[in-house]
Design a protein around this motif. Sequence first.
Motif, PDB file in Angstrom:
ATOM      1  N   SER A 133       8.850 -16.304  10.920  1.00 28.31           N
ATOM      2  CA  SER A 133       8.267 -17.407  10.152  1.00 28.31           C
ATOM      3  C   SER A 133       9.003 -18.719  10.417  1.00 28.31           C
ATOM      4  O   SER A 133       8.432 -19.786  10.280  1.00 28.31           O
ATOM      5  CB  SER A 133       8.320 -17.076   8.669  1.00 28.31           C
ATOM      6  OG  SER A 133       9.628 -16.694   8.301  1.00 28.31           O
TER       7      SER A 133
ATOM      8  N   PHE B  77       0.727 -22.780   9.821  1.00 26.17           N
ATOM      9  CA  PHE B  77       0.236 -21.409   9.751  1.00 26.17           C
ATOM     10  C   PHE B  77      -0.212 -20.914  11.131  1.00 26.17           C
ATOM     11  O   PHE B  77       0.139 -19.812  11.550  1.00 26.17           O
ATOM     12  CB  PHE B  77      -0.920 -21.325   8.744  1.00 26.17           C
ATOM     13  CG  PHE B  77      -1.560 -19.981   8.697  1.00 26.17           C
ATOM     14  CD1 PHE B  77      -0.947 -18.918   8.050  1.00 26.17           C
ATOM     15  CD2 PHE B  77      -2.783 -19.746   9.323  1.00 26.17           C
ATOM     16  CE1 PHE B  77      -1.529 -17.661   8.022  1.00 26.17           C
ATOM     17  CE2 PHE B  77      -3.371 -18.501   9.306  1.00 26.17           C
ATOM     18  CZ  PHE B  77      -2.744 -17.453   8.641  1.00 26.17           C
ATOM     19  N   LEU B  78      -0.950 -21.755  11.842  1.00 24.74           N
ATOM     20  CA  LEU B  78      -1.457 -21.320  13.155  1.00 24.74           C
ATOM     21  C   LEU B  78      -0.320 -21.145  14.160  1.00 24.74           C
ATOM     22  O   LEU B  78      -0.339 -20.232  14.981  1.00 24.74           O
ATOM     23  CB  LEU B  78      -2.489 -22.319  13.677  1.00 24.74           C
ATOM     24  CG  LEU B  78      -3.856 -22.200  13.007  1.00 24.74           C
ATOM     25  CD1 LEU B  78      -4.844 -23.205  13.585  1.00 24.74           C
ATOM     26  CD2 LEU B  78      -4.434 -20.776  13.150  1.00 24.74           C
TER      27      LEU B  78
ATOM     28  N   MET C 100       3.919 -15.083  16.315  1.00 24.96           N
ATOM     29  CA  MET C 100       3.951 -13.633  16.152  1.00 24.96           C
ATOM     30  C   MET C 100       3.252 -12.926  17.312  1.00 24.96           C
ATOM     31  O   MET C 100       3.769 -11.933  17.850  1.00 24.96           O
ATOM     32  CB  MET C 100       3.315 -13.233  14.822  1.00 24.96           C
ATOM     33  CG  MET C 100       3.360 -11.729  14.609  1.00 24.96           C
ATOM     34  SD  MET C 100       3.128 -11.248  12.910  1.00 24.96           S
ATOM     35  CE  MET C 100       4.725 -11.614  12.222  1.00 24.96           C
ATOM     36  N   LEU C 101       2.103 -13.456  17.714  1.00 24.81           N
ATOM     37  CA  LEU C 101       1.372 -12.838  18.824  1.00 24.81           C
ATOM     38  C   LEU C 101       2.185 -12.931  20.116  1.00 24.81           C
ATOM     39  O   LEU C 101       2.317 -11.963  20.861  1.00 24.81           O
ATOM     40  CB  LEU C 101       0.017 -13.539  19.019  1.00 24.81           C
ATOM     41  CG  LEU C 101      -1.015 -13.268  17.923  1.00 24.81           C
ATOM     42  CD1 LEU C 101      -2.238 -14.158  18.111  1.00 24.81           C
ATOM     43  CD2 LEU C 101      -1.429 -11.787  17.941  1.00 24.81           C
TER      44      LEU C 101
ATOM     45  N   ARG D 199       2.676 -20.246  13.377  1.00 29.91           N
ATOM     46  CA  ARG D 199       3.365 -18.995  13.025  1.00 29.91           C
ATOM     47  C   ARG D 199       2.586 -17.790  13.546  1.00 29.91           C
ATOM     48  O   ARG D 199       3.152 -16.797  13.984  1.00 29.91           O
ATOM     49  CB  ARG D 199       3.587 -18.902  11.519  1.00 29.91           C
ATOM     50  CG  ARG D 199       4.695 -19.852  11.035  1.00 29.91           C
ATOM     51  CD  ARG D 199       5.129 -19.592   9.608  1.00 29.91           C
ATOM     52  NE  ARG D 199       4.138 -19.995   8.637  1.00 29.91           N
ATOM     53  CZ  ARG D 199       3.470 -19.181   7.850  1.00 29.91           C
ATOM     54  NH1 ARG D 199       3.707 -17.877   7.904  1.00 29.91           N
ATOM     55  NH2 ARG D 199       2.586 -19.631   6.995  1.00 29.91           N
ATOM     56  N   THR D 200       1.260 -17.900  13.488  1.00 31.31           N
ATOM     57  CA  THR D 200       0.422 -16.819  14.010  1.00 31.31           C
ATOM     58  C   THR D 200       0.628 -16.679  15.523  1.00 31.31           C
ATOM     59  O   THR D 200       0.822 -15.576  16.046  1.00 31.31           O
ATOM     60  CB  THR D 200      -1.063 -17.116  13.713  1.00 31.31           C
ATOM     61  OG1 THR D 200      -1.188 -17.398  12.326  1.00 31.31           O
ATOM     62  CG2 THR D 200      -1.949 -15.945  14.074  1.00 31.31           C
TER      63      THR D 200
END
Lengths: 526, 526
Positions: A189, A204-205, A211-212, A207-208
């Motif tokens: 995060s 948010f995007l 992660m990917l 962080r996404t």
Amino acid sequence: MDFIFISSIILTLTVPAHCGKVLVFPHEGSHWINMNVLIQELHSRGHQITVIRALDSWYISETSPHYVSMTVPFSLGGDDEFYRSLVSRQLQIKRQRQPAWTRFRLDMDLKDRFSEMHRKICEMVIYIIENDPALLEQIKQANFDLMLTDPANGGGVVLAHYLNLPLVFNVRWTIHGEAHFQIAPSPLSYVPFSLSQLTDNMTFLQRTYNMLFYTLRSFLYKRTVGPHYSALCSRYFGPDLDYFELFQAADIWLMRVDFVFEFPRPTMPNVVYIGGFQCKPSKELPRDLEDFVQSSGEHGVIIMSLGTLVGQLPLDIADEIAAALAQLPQKVIWRYTGERPSTVGNNTLLVNWLPQNDLLGHAKTKVFVSHGGTNGIFEAIYHGVPIVGLPLVFDQDDNISKMRHRGVAKVVDIATIDRSIFKDALQEVLNEPSYRTNMQKLSRLHRDTPLKPLDSAIFWIEFVMRHRGAAHLRTDSYKMPWYSYHSVDVVVFLVSIVSFIVFIIFKVIKCLCCRLCAKRTRAKQD
Amino acid sequence: MDFIFISSIILTLTVPAHCGKVLVFPHEGSHWINMNVLIQELHSRGHQITVIRALDSWYISETSPHYVSMTVPFSLGGDDEFYRSLVSRQLQIKRQRQPAWTRFRLDMDLKDRFSEMHRKICEMVIYIIENDPALLEQIKQANFDLMLTDPANGGGVVLAHYLNLPLVFNVRWTIHGEAHFQIAPSPLSYVPFSLSQLTDNMTFLQRTYNMLFYTLRSFLYKRTVGPHYSALCSRYFGPDLDYFELFQAADIWLMRVDFVFEFPRPTMPNVVYIGGFQCKPSKELPRDLEDFVQSSGEHGVIIMSLGTLVGQLPLDIADEIAAALAQLPQKVIWRYTGERPSTVGNNTLLVNWLPQNDLLGHAKTKVFVSHGGTNGIFEAIYHGVPIVGLPLVFDQDDNISKMRHRGVAKVVDIATIDRSIFKDALQEVLNEPSYRTNMQKLSRLHRDTPLKPLDSAIFWIEFVMRHRGAAHLRTDSYKMPWYSYHSVDVVVFLVSIVSFIVFIIFKVIKCLCCRLCAKRTRAKQD
């Protein structure tokens, strides 16, 4: 195989009582420059260094005043042309804006090639030792105090375990990726995954994406490089010992970053930050260079170097760069080994090699045009010189992105560069004072340490010598299975118990209700 | 209220250019001893210290050669009798083996009382400042460089924010519990929760206990002490600013442990380990004490002290202890302020106070009988003296348990102690060489640092002065909501997308199957 050659070297090792014997398994390529700084410092303090190298090593010379080499009869196959051609291929992909996947695959090829190479060297050393008990005895008697290695390849880790030596890493990248991710909990995060060019403050995007990116890259790294070392570990230490376990058992991680470069993130007690350990005060320039620099007057000098590997650029790009530089009032010193661009101005001096540290430390230096290698960035930070970044390959985009985020660098994209873009970028950094102010603030923070990074590195290497390791600083948690480490088993257990209790209560209540209903029905019927 | 009193002090502050002005908000009780070490060192280096204290402070005197005090017209209400009586109640609970819950509740009472007390002092300081704009102006002109506080109470944190000062913690416990748990990711699978007496190598059941213990205690801590500070923050800074956020914004955490004491665990870049910062080489003993020590001959001396607060013990226990000591050939120096036990032997010297550091550093000292306070433990480690632990209250069981795990301490339970058990414990530590060997190994590790812990503490305090904080070392991740910090939102988002895709694929396949079946049925019917 040249058994005697190795054993004769080992027998020469005698050191004063308070000094130690260090076995070094370096990483080929530009990483050697970093390792060599440590070796020279260790040697200057009386330690005896033995460096393992391949027969035709690209960078590690057989003879040196600072170490004895243990040459393994294994050929890397050609010079570093393969490496250079890889760099040009990466550059081509970037210029042509080919999909990230193509670049990533190339990156994996490189990893694969390096892993294979280092596994073979390691295998060769063990093979030679295994087949000559007398030699093994001699190595034992040589009584090395520790193994110093760059875990960008895993050979040193395996060999240290084989020889039962304490292990010190000189590290930024490991065979599995960026070093922090291998040793410290790194919440995705706020810890941007390496190479993502993200910061520690993500939407948010982002962080996404982080992660990917993490999931994909970690998976592929493990799949690509894992088998080389698993096979090796399995052969020599049995099927139960995983490479990752040996690697995690390292006593000290000398991490080649610090927190003026890296975003703040969790760390571990056995991680020592030595970012900028190669930096030192500048020395006087050679007479002719000093004259050239002084001739720049009040406008000052621009230093340009794109690292050890990229001495030349595609001619069209070089032409645009030279044309942009020619339009500036500053003098320019450009390390360039390629064909002389036709647009080179009178203000520009092309050189095959430049004393980068001494030039960056010169009072007249205004801007550093850099590809964004960590060494160059730390030298710029040390001397407080702002950067125009021209990142090309590997981690350079990510490094320069970190500097841009701190307001000390302007980035130029190699895919879109032309004389006007490049000139604008240079002028912005030259004329907007915040770049210099921010960089000098960063420089003050970087230099303000209780111990110089190089002294810190040496202290902790000597600490490991004195105490035969640093077990009290190292967690053994890597030995746990993943579900225990992440407390999955405990959570499942507790949830099961709670569910069971709720289920029983529910059943009892249901049973009671049924009985009550039955009673009432019976009462009504009566 | 005594406004002029405070303002007159602030006006006296003038310091040399390279030195700073430090505002200190200490924690009452034994923590003051630690803070005072830092204050004295800062003062000796030319810094000017102002210490906030209550009108009738238990430990913090109004006048000192090392600091000026800012006395707040607030009474703590009585001396530390309340504190002492709490200790005896805890002791009683322990002796009578009352449920852990009773002890825990008492612990919470203490927390509550302290929190209230410190909130009131803080409130009072802010109240006075708010009601005297001239005074506020003077404080601003006094130009403090930073706030140094022990976050075992939250007053310093709130006041630092009010005065907009960089924040340095001298910390082991915070108002929410052990400090690491508040700042670094601490996987419960290998990080034992504070006071649990577990190690970093736990069985499944221990890990389950660790998780339950953590969940319960964290919840209760937050519930007990949270409201005091939430109310205060809300009143002065509005409803959006949480105490926890102010507290996490501290620049440097000077942590009063190190890794010969603490198990290895994740940490953060702005945590500096200063465990044992109060330790120093021993000085010569007073003549009479030295004679007594020398009279012990080859048997050596046992030093016994149960800390600042426990000068005396219930008489029956004291009798048993004295009787055990009387049977040993060693000489004993026992700090004891209670009624003289009838069983005291000729070999035992009872004293009201003892030069603990000088005695522990004496070559004749064989064993240290200690309650297990951190200060005493670090002094024992520093001088390499093994411990017989008699833990009484607070974190002492946990501290001694850590030492026992390292093979340098034997623990005696106060609930079961008698002369034979105590004597056996002493004899084991005296006669089994491993206790001493292990402690001396620990001592070597503890002392082998590039910078002494006290110098390290001062360096980082001065660093914060020089740079007005240490923002580059501190993550801002605490500002994220918990579901973002733990990536719950990202995971839910990704799982939703995957589920949606799977759902669509499933629907399409189902639809196709249905059509295919219908076609076939129609074909059959035709």
